[in-house]
Scaffold this motif. Structure first.
Motif, PDB file in Angstrom:
ATOM      1  N   GLU A   1      -5.294  -3.622  -1.761  1.00 39.81           N
ATOM      2  CA  GLU A   1      -4.225  -3.621  -0.772  1.00 39.81           C
ATOM      3  C   GLU A   1      -3.621  -5.025  -0.711  1.00 39.81           C
ATOM      4  O   GLU A   1      -4.321  -5.995  -0.443  1.00 39.81           O
ATOM      5  CB  GLU A   1      -4.762  -3.212   0.599  1.00 39.81           C
ATOM      6  CG  GLU A   1      -5.302  -1.786   0.641  1.00 39.81           C
ATOM      7  CD  GLU A   1      -5.781  -1.404   2.025  1.00 39.81           C
ATOM      8  OE1 GLU A   1      -5.588  -2.211   2.965  1.00 39.81           O
ATOM      9  OE2 GLU A   1      -6.374  -0.312   2.166  1.00 39.81           O
ATOM     10  N   THR A   2      -2.318  -5.107  -0.948  1.00 47.26           N
ATOM     11  CA  THR A   2      -1.674  -6.419  -1.044  1.00 47.26           C
ATOM     12  C   THR A   2      -0.893  -6.821   0.196  1.00 47.26           C
ATOM     13  O   THR A   2      -0.460  -7.968   0.293  1.00 47.26           O
ATOM     14  CB  THR A   2      -0.722  -6.439  -2.253  1.00 47.26           C
ATOM     15  OG1 THR A   2       0.249  -5.391  -2.105  1.00 47.26           O
ATOM     16  CG2 THR A   2      -1.498  -6.235  -3.547  1.00 47.26           C
ATOM     17  N   GLY A   3      -0.691  -5.921   1.145  1.00 50.82           N
ATOM     18  CA  GLY A   3       0.042  -6.305   2.346  1.00 50.82           C
ATOM     19  C   GLY A   3       0.420  -5.094   3.177  1.00 50.82           C
ATOM     20  O   GLY A   3       0.357  -3.951   2.718  1.00 50.82           O
ATOM     21  N   PRO A   4       0.810  -5.307   4.439  1.00 47.90           N
ATOM     22  CA  PRO A   4       1.181  -4.204   5.327  1.00 47.90           C
ATOM     23  C   PRO A   4       2.377  -3.420   4.786  1.00 47.90           C
ATOM     24  O   PRO A   4       3.357  -3.995   4.320  1.00 47.90           O
ATOM     25  CB  PRO A   4       1.557  -4.920   6.633  1.00 47.90           C
ATOM     26  CG  PRO A   4       0.918  -6.269   6.544  1.00 47.90           C
ATOM     27  CD  PRO A   4       0.905  -6.622   5.099  1.00 47.90           C
TER      28      PRO A   4
ATOM     29  N   ALA B   1      -0.537 -13.421  -3.271  1.00 51.36           N
ATOM     30  CA  ALA B   1      -0.861 -13.802  -1.893  1.00 51.36           C
ATOM     31  C   ALA B   1      -2.343 -13.574  -1.661  1.00 51.36           C
ATOM     32  O   ALA B   1      -2.971 -12.753  -2.342  1.00 51.36           O
ATOM     33  CB  ALA B   1      -0.025 -12.992  -0.903  1.00 51.36           C
TER      34      ALA B   1
ATOM     35  N   LYS C   1      -6.776  -9.887   2.103  1.00 51.09           N
ATOM     36  CA  LYS C   1      -7.536  -9.795   3.335  1.00 51.09           C
ATOM     37  C   LYS C   1      -8.915  -9.209   3.063  1.00 51.09           C
ATOM     38  O   LYS C   1      -9.143  -8.544   2.059  1.00 51.09           O
ATOM     39  CB  LYS C   1      -6.786  -8.935   4.353  1.00 51.09           C
ATOM     40  CG  LYS C   1      -5.490  -9.559   4.859  1.00 51.09           C
ATOM     41  CD  LYS C   1      -4.857  -8.690   5.936  1.00 51.09           C
ATOM     42  CE  LYS C   1      -3.586  -9.341   6.478  1.00 51.09           C
ATOM     43  NZ  LYS C   1      -2.956  -8.520   7.535  1.00 51.09           N
TER      44      LYS C   1
END
Length: 278
Positions: free
Chosen positions: A107-110, A62, A65
């Motif tokens: 960091e790949t996601g929340p 993905a 950010k």
């Protein structure tokens, strides 16, 4: 990729010493697919091999950010180029000295634990492309656990390796680990590993992860964490059962044993079950 990103990568490569330029057909250039552990904070970081003048491409599932990728604040030897499609280009300005490990966090996601990597320079290897994919819990975890527990408690049911595996010295003069057997059920396998303490009064070395590596038909190295089932720890010895599935068409299955802060080196496992005579 945006045109500006390509221009930046090109300028970085052109500024590198000519002697560091790599040919794409060099035998030490490799492509990898990494399946990340379900709990990356509990195991050693994944190692990435980089080299001056070579752009290493990391592919994530993905888009990343802004600010998701971090290096140490004072690190000037590496340039990072995030790309809109979730890719990350790493371009070392100089080779990292032998023994140097540069931490890289992504960091790949929340709600997800950051992925941890260390960047190193090896004399014989460089990662030109690394695809990073998430691991998924096994749908047959209950069945695997029951069979693994049975193998842990029944030594007579184990297959014996035709060629004893080389002992892994986990900590000099303290501990060692050894693959004792491999049992195949079609492409599913169960490997028995024993951890032993060499020093009286010292507990066996704590195994936190077992990593598997196989070479796919297209030459890509697939690396993924094995299912790990641990037996009861004794005063000097502990046995573990490792399970995995060999991908279709893959070859050269290898195993690495990791401690909390010390990743192990890959060693080969046999691809066929050894049948013992009565």
């Amino acid at each position: 990729m945006r045109p500006g990103s390509w221009l930046l990568v090109l300028s970085l490569l052109l500024s590198a010493p000519a002697a560091a330029q790599a040919r794409l057909d060099s035998p030490w250039i490799r492509r990898r697919m990494l399946v990340v552990p379900l709990h990356p904070e509990q195991v050693p970081p994944l190692e990435l091999q980089v080299r001056a003048g070579v752009a290493s491409l990391l592919l994530f599932e993905a888009p990343l950010k802004r600010g998701a990728v971090t290096l140490p604040e004072d690190e000037k030897r590496l340039q990072l180029v995030p790309v809109d499609d979730g890719s990350l280009i790493i371009v070392p300005i100089t080779d990292l000295p032998e023994g140097t490990q540069v931490p890289l966090s992504v960091e790949t996601g929340p709600g997800a634990e950051p992925l941890r990597f260390v960047l190193v320079t090896r004399p014989d290897t460089v990662d030109i492309q690394v695809r990073v994919v998430k691991g998924e819990p096994s749908a047959d975890e209950v069945t695997l656990s029951a069979l693994a527990r049975s193998l842990l408690s029944t030594a007579d049911g184990r297959a014996t390796l035709a060629v004893p595996q080389r002992t892994v010295n986990l900590q000099p003069r303290v501990s060692r680990g050894q693959a004792e057997s491999v049992l195949w059920m079609e492409r599913r396998f169960f490997a028995t590993v024993a951890m032993r303490s060499r020093k009286k009064g010292t507990s066996p070395w704590r195994l936190v992860q077992a990593r598997l590596r196989a070479t796919l038909a297209d030459g890509v190295l697939l690396e993924w964490p094995a299912h790990l089932f641990s037996g009861e720890a004794g005063t000097i010895r502990q046995r573990h059962i490792l399970s995995g599935v060999l991908p279709e068409g893959a070859s050269r299955l290898e195993l690495a044993l990791d401690g909390e802060g010390s990743p192990g080196a890959f060693q080969p496992l046999p691809l066929e079950e050894v049948r013992t005579h009565p």
